[in-house]
Motif scaffolding. Structure first.
Motif, mmCIF file in Angstrom:
data_model
loop_
_atom_site.group_PDB
_atom_site.id
_atom_site.type_symbol
_atom_site.label_atom_id
_atom_site.label_comp_id
_atom_site.label_asym_id
_atom_site.label_seq_id
_atom_site.Cartn_x
_atom_site.Cartn_y
_atom_site.Cartn_z
ATOM 1 N N THR A 20 40.302 -1.709 -9.783
ATOM 2 C CA THR A 20 41.388 -2.708 -10.267
ATOM 3 C C THR A 20 42.589 -1.949 -10.331
ATOM 4 O OG1 THR A 20 40.543 -2.037 -12.663
ATOM 5 C CG2 THR A 20 39.743 -4.042 -11.642
ATOM 6 N N VAL A 21 42.658 -0.779 -10.845
ATOM 7 C CA VAL A 21 43.966 0.162 -11.009
ATOM 8 C C VAL A 21 44.936 -0.130 -9.854
ATOM 9 C CG1 VAL A 21 45.124 2.177 -11.548
ATOM 10 C CG2 VAL A 21 43.449 1.114 -12.958
ATOM 11 N N ILE A 71 35.206 0.533 -12.101
ATOM 12 C CA ILE A 71 36.033 -0.605 -12.668
ATOM 13 C C ILE A 71 37.477 -0.064 -12.387
ATOM 14 C CG2 ILE A 71 36.734 -1.981 -14.704
ATOM 15 C CD1 ILE A 71 34.225 -2.105 -15.696
ATOM 16 N N THR A 72 37.806 1.189 -12.914
ATOM 17 C CA THR A 72 39.285 1.715 -12.713
ATOM 18 C C THR A 72 39.539 1.682 -11.242
ATOM 19 O OG1 THR A 72 39.185 2.697 -14.775
ATOM 20 C CG2 THR A 72 40.584 3.574 -13.255
ATOM 21 N N LEU A 73 38.708 2.423 -10.568
ATOM 22 C CA LEU A 73 39.196 2.604 -8.988
ATOM 23 C C LEU A 73 39.117 1.213 -8.308
ATOM 24 C CD1 LEU A 73 36.722 5.493 -8.059
ATOM 25 C CD2 LEU A 73 39.126 5.466 -8.541
ATOM 26 N N THR A 120 36.098 13.205 -15.001
ATOM 27 C CA THR A 120 34.580 12.873 -15.545
ATOM 28 C C THR A 120 33.420 13.979 -15.336
ATOM 29 O OG1 THR A 120 35.152 10.511 -14.636
ATOM 30 C CG2 THR A 120 32.769 11.373 -14.843
ATOM 31 N N VAL A 157 45.030 8.946 -11.357
ATOM 32 C CA VAL A 157 43.697 8.292 -11.777
ATOM 33 C C VAL A 157 42.598 8.990 -11.008
ATOM 34 C CG1 VAL A 157 42.843 6.041 -11.012
ATOM 35 C CG2 VAL A 157 44.826 5.954 -12.120
ATOM 36 N N TYR A 158 42.886 9.290 -9.808
ATOM 37 C CA TYR A 158 41.815 9.835 -8.859
ATOM 38 C C TYR A 158 41.180 11.370 -9.506
ATOM 39 C CZ TYR A 158 42.920 6.450 -5.287
ATOM 40 O OH TYR A 158 42.973 5.316 -4.657
ATOM 41 N N ASN A 182 46.161 -3.521 -9.217
ATOM 42 C CA ASN A 182 47.088 -3.874 -10.153
ATOM 43 C C ASN A 182 48.485 -3.348 -10.041
ATOM 44 O OD1 ASN A 182 45.358 -5.618 -11.403
ATOM 45 N ND2 ASN A 182 44.552 -4.006 -13.018
ATOM 46 N N VAL A 214 39.425 10.505 -12.446
ATOM 47 C CA VAL A 214 38.023 10.049 -12.304
ATOM 48 C C VAL A 214 37.117 11.237 -11.341
ATOM 49 C CG1 VAL A 214 36.783 8.621 -10.651
ATOM 50 C CG2 VAL A 214 38.698 7.807 -12.059
ATOM 51 N N THR A 258 33.000 2.830 -15.785
ATOM 52 C CA THR A 258 34.265 2.817 -16.314
ATOM 53 C C THR A 258 35.137 3.303 -15.124
ATOM 54 O OG1 THR A 258 34.038 3.432 -18.451
ATOM 55 C CG2 THR A 258 36.214 3.555 -17.729
ATOM 56 N N SER A 259 34.695 4.293 -14.320
ATOM 57 C CA SER A 259 35.473 4.828 -13.172
ATOM 58 C C SER A 259 35.404 3.771 -12.022
ATOM 59 C CB SER A 259 34.746 6.298 -12.588
ATOM 60 O OG SER A 259 34.837 7.087 -13.519
#
Length: 455
Positions: free
Chosen positions: A36-37, A32-34, A169, A161-162, A40, A165, A29-30
């Motif tokens: 794409t986000v 993918i997040t790092l 996490t 976000v960072y 975006n 993550v 998940t992390s």
């Protein structure tokens, strides 16, 4: 010695597995997040600025460009610059210190993008901007349209976000491990209580039982099954103790009698009739041999030993029994079918009939009826005597080992009380049964065994 990848403890293993699964999920998940986000978030800002720049460029092409531009919301700068550096049109507010003209598109009608950081005074925060430039041809010559928007909101969002993550996490994984450790420990606590109780149960005290939790889950089933097993074990141990005690008693009697006879004969050799003494000693030895053989056969049946089996004709076995007992004080009246095949041990089935006929001989007054018949898919063997019979309340008790009714003790003091229990065990080992049916006068024993082959 091979090292174990996982600890021995179930609690630790399940905690490790749960943590590894959570780590795998959060890692994917992390990642993918790092990936794409950030794109975006920047894409949203870029689309907003691009729309404003292309709209201004379109107005410049048609000559409808107003000197005062109204940029859309969150677009902080919109400016049109001629080839000679003259500002043709501009928005009202221009971010302090932001220089956009340094971005020079080398080709016309191509949109270029760049990021700029504006360093202000120490008291002011630095500014981070996305700049887009587009050169177009107009009736008055080529101009470059510049648009800029602050990336401060994007930077703040990326910081969160960072943090989520790289800080959240590990915290979540620690929480998952802690929750799994506590949950599994709570679930296994009844198992530990069961183990502790089982460790304290000894062969001398089988009356204790493990605690049964009221959770209604598999551990409840385990505790219930454990207690059921302990019940059977207690009954088996009690039966074994009683069996050993009774066997010791039954063996002590003929041994004591034999020893007394030999001691008397040895003390008074001149007054001893050695022939009679020998015959009595042989009789006592025969009784001991019979008891030991029956005990041995019972022990084998209890242990589940399967002797060699083949097709046995019970009608023929019964006929041999009648032949061997010709001249007996109690006559046997046979009523035998032509053939009654069963699959079993010849030795054990012969012993079953021997025990039933011996028992009937001891109690019969005038005759014994022996019947072997085939009824459907069953072979039914019936032994009936005309003696005093067995009271209904004692019809199951006579199948207990070393149990002898008072009437049996009076008529035969040499019996062991093992014949009928052994006969029932043999019938059960062959998939059948042995019961006592109503009959008057006398007693009727009915053995039912599976017929071999089609009925």
């Amino acid at each position: 010695m091979v090292r174990r990848l996982f600890p021995r403890s179930i609690r630790a293993r399940l905690t490790a597995v749960a943590t590894l699964i959570a780590a795998l999920v959060f890692t994917v998940t992390s990642a993918i997040t790092l990936t794409t986000v950030p794109d975006n978030l920047r894409g949203v800002v870029q689309a907003r600025v691009e729309v404003a720049v292309r709209r201004a460029a379109s107005e410049a092409r048609t000559g409808e460009l107003s000197p005062a531009l109204e940029p859309p919301t969150r677009v902080h700068l919109l400016e049109v610059v001629a080839a000679d550096g003259r500002v043709v049109a501009s928005s009202h507010s221009v971010p302090k210190g932001l220089q956009v003209t340094s971005l020079r598109p080398p080709k016309a009608d191509t949109l270029y993008t760049a990021e700029r950081t504006v360093y202000r005074s120490p008291d002011e925060a630095e500014g981070h901007y996305l700049i887009m430039a587009l050169t177009v041809r107009t009736p008055h010559g080529p101009v470059t349209v510049y648009g800029a928007s602050s990336l401060a909101e994007v930077d703040r969002a990326l910081i969160w976000v960072y943090l989520l993550v790289f800080v959240g996490t590990p915290l979540v994984l620690v929480s998952v491990a802690g929750i799994a450790w506590v949950t599994v420990g709570s679930a296994l606590r009844p198992v530990e209580r069961i183990r502790t109780e089982m460790a304290e149960i000894t062969g001398q005290d089988l009356s204790r039982r493990v605690p049964v939790p009221d959770t209604g889950d598999e551990i409840t089933d385990l505790a219930t099954t454990t207690n059921d097993t302990l019940d059977r074990l207690e009954r088996s141990a009690e039966t074994q103790r009683r069996f050993v005690a009774d066997a010791s008693h039954e063996l002590r009697s003929p041994i004591s009698a034999l020893r007394a006879q030999l001691e008397v004969a040895t003390a008074y050799p001149d007054e001893t009739d050695w022939k009679v003494t020998g015959e009595r000693a042989l009789a006592a030895a025969d009784r001991l041999t019979g008891i030991i053989e029956e005990l041995l056969m019972l022990a084998r049946l209890d242990a589940g030993a399967v002797p060699e089996r083949r097709v046995v004709d019970l009608a023929h076995v019964a006929q041999e029994q009648v032949r061997r007992r010709e001249g007996s004080p109690v006559p046997i009246v046979p009523n035998l079918c032509a053939a009654a095949p069963v699959f079993g041990s010849t030795l054990q089935l012969d012993r079953l009939l021997t025990n039933l006929l011996d028992n009937a001989t001891r109690h019969a007054a005038g005759r014994i009826d022996l019947e072997v018949a085939v009824e459907g898919d069953k072979v039914v063997v019936t032994v009936t005597d005309d003696g005093e019979g067995i009271p209904p309340q004692d019809r199951e008790r006579v199948f207990e080992r070393f149990t002898r009714l008072e009437s049996a003790r009076v008529k035969d003091k040499e019996g062991s009380g093992l014949g009928l229990p052994l006969s029932r065990e043999i019938a059960a080992a062959h998939g059948g049964s042995l019961t006592i049916a109503d009959h008057s006068p006398g007693a009727r024993f009915v053995a039912v065994l599976p017929l071999y082959g089609p009925p």
